[in-house]
Scaffold this motif. Structure first.
Motif, PDB file in Angstrom:
ATOM      1  N   UNK A   1       0.759  -1.253  -0.012  1.00  0.00           N
ATOM      2  CA  UNK A   1      -0.035  -0.158   0.073  1.00  0.00           C
ATOM      3  C   UNK A   1       1.053   1.164  -0.070  1.00  0.00           C
ATOM      4  N   UNK A   2       1.921   1.100   0.717  1.00  0.00           N
ATOM      5  CA  UNK A   2       2.689   2.650   0.918  1.00  0.00           C
ATOM      6  C   UNK A   2       3.543   2.639  -0.584  1.00  0.00           C
ATOM      7  N   UNK A   3       3.790   1.590  -1.331  1.00  0.00           N
ATOM      8  CA  UNK A   3       4.423   2.004  -2.400  1.00  0.00           C
ATOM      9  C   UNK A   3       3.505   2.815  -3.520  1.00  0.00           C
ATOM     10  N   UNK A   4       2.186   2.316  -3.384  1.00  0.00           N
ATOM     11  CA  UNK A   4       1.446   3.119  -4.243  1.00  0.00           C
ATOM     12  C   UNK A   4       0.982   4.316  -3.777  1.00  0.00           C
ATOM     13  N   UNK A   5       0.839   4.620  -2.518  1.00  0.00           N
ATOM     14  CA  UNK A   5       0.517   5.976  -1.777  1.00  0.00           C
ATOM     15  C   UNK A   5       1.785   6.630  -2.448  1.00  0.00           C
ATOM     16  N   UNK A   6       3.096   6.499  -2.133  1.00  0.00           N
ATOM     17  CA  UNK A   6       4.312   7.123  -2.458  1.00  0.00           C
ATOM     18  C   UNK A   6       4.397   7.496  -3.894  1.00  0.00           C
ATOM     19  N   UNK A   7       4.042   6.450  -4.856  1.00  0.00           N
ATOM     20  CA  UNK A   7       3.895   6.740  -6.130  1.00  0.00           C
ATOM     21  C   UNK A   7       3.119   7.926  -6.504  1.00  0.00           C
ATOM     22  N   UNK A   8       1.794   7.752  -6.047  1.00  0.00           N
ATOM     23  CA  UNK A   8       0.678   8.801  -6.179  1.00  0.00           C
ATOM     24  C   UNK A   8       1.202  10.304  -5.637  1.00  0.00           C
ATOM     25  N   UNK A   9       1.727  10.238  -4.681  1.00  0.00           N
ATOM     26  CA  UNK A   9       2.092  11.336  -3.956  1.00  0.00           C
ATOM     27  C   UNK A   9       2.947  12.100  -4.939  1.00  0.00           C
ATOM     28  N   UNK A  10       4.237  11.484  -5.185  1.00  0.00           N
ATOM     29  CA  UNK A  10       5.289  12.011  -6.088  1.00  0.00           C
ATOM     30  C   UNK A  10       4.732  12.373  -7.464  1.00  0.00           C
ATOM     31  N   UNK A  11       3.795  11.319  -8.081  1.00  0.00           N
ATOM     32  CA  UNK A  11       3.386  11.791  -9.364  1.00  0.00           C
ATOM     33  C   UNK A  11       2.555  13.064  -9.268  1.00  0.00           C
ATOM     34  N   UNK A  12       1.621  13.269  -8.403  1.00  0.00           N
ATOM     35  CA  UNK A  12       0.929  14.379  -8.358  1.00  0.00           C
ATOM     36  C   UNK A  12       1.477  15.551  -7.717  1.00  0.00           C
ATOM     37  N   UNK A  13       2.454  15.650  -6.910  1.00  0.00           N
ATOM     38  CA  UNK A  13       2.945  16.906  -6.709  1.00  0.00           C
ATOM     39  C   UNK A  13       4.371  17.346  -7.190  1.00  0.00           C
ATOM     40  N   UNK A  14       5.153  16.419  -7.970  1.00  0.00           N
ATOM     41  CA  UNK A  14       6.130  16.598  -8.857  1.00  0.00           C
ATOM     42  C   UNK A  14       6.364  16.175 -10.104  1.00  0.00           C
ATOM     43  N   UNK A  15       5.892  15.055 -10.389  1.00  0.00           N
ATOM     44  CA  UNK A  15       6.211  14.486 -11.627  1.00  0.00           C
ATOM     45  C   UNK A  15       5.427  15.384 -12.696  1.00  0.00           C
ATOM     46  N   UNK A  16       3.865  15.244 -12.606  1.00  0.00           N
ATOM     47  CA  UNK A  16       3.148  15.797 -13.507  1.00  0.00           C
ATOM     48  C   UNK A  16       3.435  17.373 -13.495  1.00  0.00           C
ATOM     49  N   UNK A  17       3.505  18.091 -12.278  1.00  0.00           N
ATOM     50  CA  UNK A  17       3.505  19.513 -12.310  1.00  0.00           C
ATOM     51  C   UNK A  17       5.052  19.957 -13.054  1.00  0.00           C
ATOM     52  N   UNK A  18       5.967  19.279 -12.832  1.00  0.00           N
ATOM     53  CA  UNK A  18       7.422  19.381 -13.182  1.00  0.00           C
ATOM     54  C   UNK A  18       7.692  19.060 -14.874  1.00  0.00           C
ATOM     55  N   UNK A  19       7.153  17.845 -14.956  1.00  0.00           N
ATOM     56  CA  UNK A  19       7.699  17.491 -16.233  1.00  0.00           C
ATOM     57  C   UNK A  19       6.616  17.677 -17.243  1.00  0.00           C
ATOM     58  N   UNK A  20       5.255  17.280 -16.924  1.00  0.00           N
ATOM     59  CA  UNK A  20       4.260  17.554 -17.963  1.00  0.00           C
ATOM     60  C   UNK A  20       3.602  18.697 -17.979  1.00  0.00           C
ATOM     61  N   UNK A  21       3.349  19.585 -16.848  1.00  0.00           N
ATOM     62  CA  UNK A  21       3.174  20.802 -16.915  1.00  0.00           C
ATOM     63  C   UNK A  21       1.596  21.042 -17.159  1.00  0.00           C
ATOM     64  N   UNK A  22       0.979  22.115 -16.662  1.00  0.00           N
ATOM     65  CA  UNK A  22      -0.401  22.347 -16.937  1.00  0.00           C
ATOM     66  C   UNK A  22      -0.717  23.054 -18.232  1.00  0.00           C
ATOM     67  N   UNK A  23       0.054  23.109 -19.123  1.00  0.00           N
ATOM     68  CA  UNK A  23       0.226  23.807 -20.594  1.00  0.00           C
ATOM     69  C   UNK A  23      -0.090  22.910 -21.580  1.00  0.00           C
ATOM     70  N   UNK A  24      -0.146  21.575 -21.226  1.00  0.00           N
ATOM     71  CA  UNK A  24      -0.372  20.415 -22.137  1.00  0.00           C
ATOM     72  C   UNK A  24      -1.759  20.796 -22.906  1.00  0.00           C
ATOM     73  N   UNK A  25      -2.827  20.764 -22.222  1.00  0.00           N
ATOM     74  CA  UNK A  25      -4.330  21.001 -22.891  1.00  0.00           C
ATOM     75  C   UNK A  25      -4.740  19.804 -23.505  1.00  0.00           C
ATOM     76  N   UNK A  26      -4.294  18.667 -23.327  1.00  0.00           N
ATOM     77  CA  UNK A  26      -4.758  17.553 -24.022  1.00  0.00           C
ATOM     78  C   UNK A  26      -5.232  16.710 -22.662  1.00  0.00           C
ATOM     79  N   UNK A  27      -6.681  16.838 -22.721  1.00  0.00           N
ATOM     80  CA  UNK A  27      -7.522  16.340 -21.632  1.00  0.00           C
ATOM     81  C   UNK A  27      -7.717  14.732 -21.666  1.00  0.00           C
ATOM     82  N   UNK A  28      -7.669  13.989 -20.640  1.00  0.00           N
ATOM     83  CA  UNK A  28      -7.591  12.543 -20.689  1.00  0.00           C
ATOM     84  C   UNK A  28      -8.959  11.851 -21.352  1.00  0.00           C
TER      85      UNK A  28
END
Length: 391
Positions: free
Chosen positions: A274-301
């Motif tokens: 459980x901790x592995x997926x919690x850490x993965x979600x926290x890192x993805x939502x707070x660092x990976x997505x904002x820093x790497x993908x960013x909010x300017x992409x504009x391609x909605x899922x």
């Protein structure tokens, strides 16, 4: 030369787009290696440009990138792919037994929740039967269709060759395409092309990097805690992460379910999963997505899923390959048309005012100024001279 009307231009470009879609539908498998090669060249062009700025020639940059990419692909096919396929097949085959054990456990501990003939119990029985009967068939058909359409020769020969030559001449090809743009609309097309490039490159390169990082993290983490099928579950969760929360929900639920059966009575290891997926979600939502993908992409899922579904059903695997770039292009075009609509009389209810001609500047001078200037410059005077000047 008479200017072509807007209606005629729309007809011509609409016919060209229809011809392109018809070509995709008719040629399908034949052009698939070339589409993959063009996509690889597009993704690797910024890396080649960066190596050029570092001092390498274009040819040396492309050769280096090609060698590294081919070695990475061969390593994946030889080492990782067989393990992932084997674990995924074993997981699908073991799923019906896990569901039956879960059902027996719930009946023994909580008999009121799963009464005989109840909806939940019937649903679990149907799910186990469906996975047992169709799970292996689905994996086999998917692997067979992919192997049939993307043959070994295409992957190992045609795709690298196409990617190599396109990457080598990418800048010249872009410049040549720019020269062929209709001159009247060239600035607008360039602007839309830049926006499409920003959207597409931001999504593909950014999301690809996020998937790679999450895939390594989930797979290594689950394998270190000793979870069966850990690599297959981790890779699957990472690949689904382009849809917010779907990857972590499906991958996390699968991993926790397997952990409950494999580590029953050992809550420490279940908590570690459980901790592995919690850490993965926290890192993805707070660092990976904002820093790497960013909010300017504009391609909605949701827009991306719709494109994958529509183009996949229309053009098969080829349609799924071109769905992402087409979704990016259509998204930019829809935003552009929305801007035009908001500024149009159809939205405002007012006709656009006609452009006023530029004012004519008239200079008023005292009488006799013209004659004085002529005498100063030594010009001839008289009606004959004036007549000659006016001619």
């Amino acid at each position: 030369m008479k200017q072509m009307s807007t209606r005629s231009q729309v007809i011509w470009w609409g016919a060209a787009m229809a011809a392109l879609l018809l070509t995709l539908w008719l040629l399908g498998q034949a052009i698939l290696p070339f589409i993959i090669g063009a996509g690889v060249a597009y993704l690797l062009d910024p890396l080649a440009d960066r190596l050029e700025r570092a001092g390498l020639s274009r040819t040396a940059s492309v050769v280096l990138i090609t060698l590294v990419a081919v070695m990475a692909f061969v390593g994946f096919v030889l080492f990782l792919a067989p393990m992932i396929v084997r674990q995924a097949t074993q997981l699908v085959n073991a799923a019906p037994g896990m569901i039956e054990q879960f059902q027996d456990f719930m009946i023994q501990r909580f008999p009121g929740l799963l009464p005989e003939g109840g909806t939940i119990r019937a649903g679990l029985n149907n799910l186990a039967a469906a996975i047992g009967e169709r799970g292996g068939e689905i994996i086999g058909s998917v692997l067979g269709s992919v192997a049939g359409m993307v043959s070994v020769i295409a992957l190992l020969v045609i795709v690298p060759v196409v990617a190599f030559y396109l990457l080598l001449d990418w800048d010249r090809l872009v410049a040549h395409v720019d020269e062929l743009l209709p001159r009247q609309h060239a600035p607008t097309i360039r602007r839309l092309a830049r926006e499409i490039d920003q959207t597409l490159s931001g999504f593909l390169r950014g999301q690809g990097t996020v998937i790679l990082i999450l895939g390594v993290f989930y797979s290594l983490g689950l394998m270190l805690v000793g979870l069966p099928y850990g690599m297959a579950i981790g890779i699957g969760a990472a690949m689904l992460s382009f849809i917010p929360y779907v990857g972590v929900l499906i991958g996390g639920a699968t991993a926790i379910g397997v952990a409950l059966f494999h580590f029953w009575g050992e809550p420490v290891w279940i908590g570690a999963v459980i901790a592995i997926f919690v850490i993965g979600q926290v890192v993805e939502g707070n660092y990976l997505q904002p820093k790497i993908v960013g909010n300017h992409v504009g391609l909605h899922p949701v827009w991306l899923l719709l494109a994958l579904s529509v183009f996949g059903s229309l053009f098969g695997f080829v349609g799924m390959m071109v769905a992402v770039p087409l979704a990016a292009a259509l998204g930019v075009l829809v935003r552009f048309m929305t801007e035009q609509y908001v500024e149009s009389p159809l939205y405002t209810g007012r006709q656009r005012e006609a452009e006023q001609p530029l004012p004519v500047l008239v200079e008023l001078v005292p009488d006799g100024t013209r004659d004085a200037l002529r005498r100063r410059d030594g010009d001839e005077t008289g009606p004959q001279a004036d007549h000659g000047k006016m001619r």
